[in-house]
Each structure stands twice: as C-alpha cells, then as structure tokens.
Scaffold this active site. Structure first.
Site, short mmCIF file in Angstrom:
data_model
loop_
_atom_site.label_atom_id
_atom_site.label_comp_id
_atom_site.label_asym_id
_atom_site.label_seq_id
_atom_site.Cartn_x
_atom_site.Cartn_y
_atom_site.Cartn_z
N CYS A 67 16.39 -20.81 -35.54
CA CYS A 67 16.48 -19.86 -34.43
C CYS A 67 15.66 -18.63 -34.80
O CYS A 67 15.94 -17.98 -35.82
CB CYS A 67 17.96 -19.48 -34.25
N ASN A 68 14.65 -18.34 -34.03
CA ASN A 68 13.80 -17.18 -34.31
C ASN A 68 14.59 -15.88 -34.21
O ASN A 68 14.42 -14.96 -35.01
CB ASN A 68 12.64 -17.13 -33.32
N THR A 69 15.46 -15.81 -33.21
CA THR A 69 16.20 -14.58 -32.95
C THR A 69 17.19 -14.30 -34.09
O THR A 69 17.36 -13.16 -34.53
CB THR A 69 16.95 -14.69 -31.61
N ASP A 75 21.73 -22.90 -34.81
CA ASP A 75 21.01 -22.17 -33.78
C ASP A 75 22.07 -21.50 -32.90
O ASP A 75 23.26 -21.82 -33.00
CB ASP A 75 20.14 -23.12 -32.95
N SER A 76 21.62 -20.62 -32.04
CA SER A 76 22.55 -20.02 -31.08
C SER A 76 23.09 -21.08 -30.13
O SER A 76 24.06 -20.84 -29.42
CB SER A 76 21.83 -18.95 -30.27
N GLY A 135 19.39 -13.93 -27.69
CA GLY A 135 18.19 -13.16 -27.34
C GLY A 135 18.45 -11.81 -26.72
O GLY A 135 17.63 -10.90 -26.82
N CYS A 137 10.65 -19.59 -29.61
CA CYS A 137 12.10 -19.78 -29.52
C CYS A 137 12.31 -21.29 -29.61
O CYS A 137 11.59 -22.06 -28.97
CB CYS A 137 12.61 -19.23 -28.19
N THR A 138 13.29 -21.68 -30.42
CA THR A 138 13.43 -23.11 -30.70
C THR A 138 13.96 -23.92 -29.50
O THR A 138 13.93 -25.15 -29.52
CB THR A 138 14.34 -23.35 -31.92
N HIS A 139 14.43 -23.23 -28.49
CA HIS A 139 14.82 -23.96 -27.26
C HIS A 139 13.58 -24.45 -26.50
O HIS A 139 13.63 -25.47 -25.81
CB HIS A 139 15.62 -23.06 -26.32
N1 DGL Z 1 16.81 -20.62 -30.01
C1 DGL Z 1 16.77 -19.25 -30.28
C2 DGL Z 1 15.46 -18.76 -30.85
O1 DGL Z 1 14.76 -19.51 -31.47
C3 DGL Z 1 17.36 -18.20 -29.42
C4 DGL Z 1 17.91 -18.46 -28.10
C5 DGL Z 1 18.89 -17.43 -27.66
O2 DGL Z 1 20.04 -17.60 -28.00
O3 DGL Z 1 18.50 -16.46 -26.99
O4 DGL Z 1 15.12 -17.62 -30.71
#
Ligand code: DGL
Length: 255
Positions: free
Chosen positions: A65-67, A2-3, A35, A176-178
């Site tokens: 990570c979606n992004t 992930d990021s 993001g 977003c996975t966060h």
């Molecule tokens: N956790 C990430 C996601 O699912 C992105 C968070 C980020 O770095 O902006 O999109």
C-alpha cells in the site's frame, strides 16, 4: 497488508516470484480508504497490523500500500529494526527514464501525493521531467465493492485520466495498489503508445533480495494463503475470486 484488497495485486507478484512462501494477507477494509485519512491514524493501524503479523510468526512484512508506506514505514522500521519490511512507492524513477514526451502522470491517493516522501521522490528522480499528479478519490471504494467495469467507475476513471492525456503524458504511473485492477479499463482509455506502470513486480524482487540476504527463503511447499479482514469476512469471500482466486481461508481481523 493493504488498506483493503488492492495489495492483492502485489500478492500475485509475490506468489509468482516466490511460490514456496506461505502468504498471510490482512485487508484493513474496515478502515478503507487510507487515502483520505491522517498519517497518524494510518500509523496506528499499521502498528496494530504489524503486531498481528509478529504474533503469526511472519518472517517479513510487505506494506502493499503506497499510502501506508508514506505514513508508517519509517515508524515500523524504528519499532522492528531487525524485521525485513518492504514498502511501496510510485514508480517515478522508471517512468522518468522511460518517458519520451517528458511528461509523466501519477494516479495515486491524496495521502500519497501530499506526503513529504513523495515530494522527495520527485526531487530525487524527476527533476528533468514534468510530473502531473492526479488524486483519485472514489476509485478505491469502487474496487473494494468488486466493481471493475461499471459505467459509474468508467466515468470516474475517465475524469482522472483525461487531464493527464491532455497534458501530454506518455507514461502513467499507478501509484496505488488498487489501480492495477483497472488496467483493462485504463487500456481502453489511453492511446496504445501510453505506458502504464506499477511497482508490484519490483516489490516482489525486493522481498526476494531481503529474504535471500538473510537466508530466509522458504524451500516449500507453501501453505495455503490465509486472509484476514477488518470488515465483514463475507465481503472478502465474495471479492477474492474476482481479484485473486477462491479461498476458504478468510477470517476476521480484530478491529
Ligand atoms: N491501496 C492503497 C495504496 O496503494 C491505498 C488505498 C486507500 O486506502 O486509499 O495507496
């Protein structure tokens, strides 16, 4: 990968479903947030991380990570056509099926919401519902700092959730996975009949399917999970027990 630490919400689902698998995790926290970065920048990061996992002998890779997925999964699939790769996408399909009010909210990063992949997802699954999208700059940084409940975070999150509630959303997608780490806080802000959904468990099931198809499921026992970060390893050592569990295995990932 992930990021940053957000993918730990997916890692937990993977470990729950596939306890025999040995897990390697890269938090690209030296480059977070993705993001607000360009797709090109993210693709370069992902090439670097994918190469690292290849060197480590990983039999599959999950973009938790979606992004990163909208920016880079197609590029990686082209580079590694034989390698099982699992990406993430906001849970638009299940949300469209579940909503009773016909209004669905999506909390995600700017990069995810602006992507062509997300637009295609809406075209495909959300033609019969109204979708309200809400970028959430600042949330990821708070979570990366180990902040899951401060007054500042609360205020930031409330500002993002209010417009969704005002529009009549009864289903909120955590794109977003966060954000799953903010569930307890979110649950305090939305009425009890508003559903909050994410795709961590679905991604774990998809990984299981891909591994099973190829006869790659481990028989166990799993090795201890290993963690790398492109930021200061000390930061991750401090945050891991909050979001995952204590681990002695945190190493530096060359930036
Ligand atoms: N956790 C990430 C996601 O699912 C992105 C968070 C980020 O770095 O902006 O999109």
């Amino acid at each position: 990968m992930d990021s940053g630490v957000g993918g730990l919400s997916v890692l937990a689902e993977i470990q729950r479903l596939l306890p025999n698998e040995s897990l390697l995790y890269v938090a690209d926290s030296g480059h977070v947030p993705y993001g607000e970065k360009s797709p090109d920048y993210i693709r370069q990061r992902l090439r670097h991380i994918a190469e690292f996992f290849q060197q480590q002998g990983a039999k599959a890779m999950v973009l938790a990570c979606n992004t990163a997925t909208v920016a880079a999964v197609a590029d990686l699939r082209e580079r590694y056509p034989q390698w099982p790769l699992v990406g993430m996408e906001p849970a638009v399909k299940p949300a469209a099926a579940a909503t009773r009010s016909g209004v669905v909210g999506v909390l995600a990063t700017t990069g995810t919401l602006q992507s062509a992949k997300f637009a295609a997802l809406l075209d495909r699954f959300a033609s019969d519902v109204r979708v309200i999208t809400q970028p959430c700059p600042g949330l990821v940084e708070r979570i990366e700092a180990g902040d899951l409940a401060s007054a500042h975070l609360r205020q930031l999150l409330a500002g993002y959730v209010q417009p969704l509630l005002a529009a009549g959303c009864d289903t909120v997608i955590l794109g977003c996975t966060h954000y799953p780490f903010l569930r307890p806080l979110l649950a305090e802000m939305v009425p009890a009949d508003v559903a909050i959904i994410d795709t961590g468990a679905a991604v774990a099931r998809q990984l299981q399917r891909l591994l099973a198809e190829r006869g790659l499921l481990a028989q166990g026992p799993a090795r201890e999970s290993a963690f790398w970060t492109s930021a200061d390893p000390e930061n991750l050592r401090i945050i891991l027990p909050l979001l995952w569990k204590k681990s002695d295995s945190v190493q530096s990932f060359a930036v």
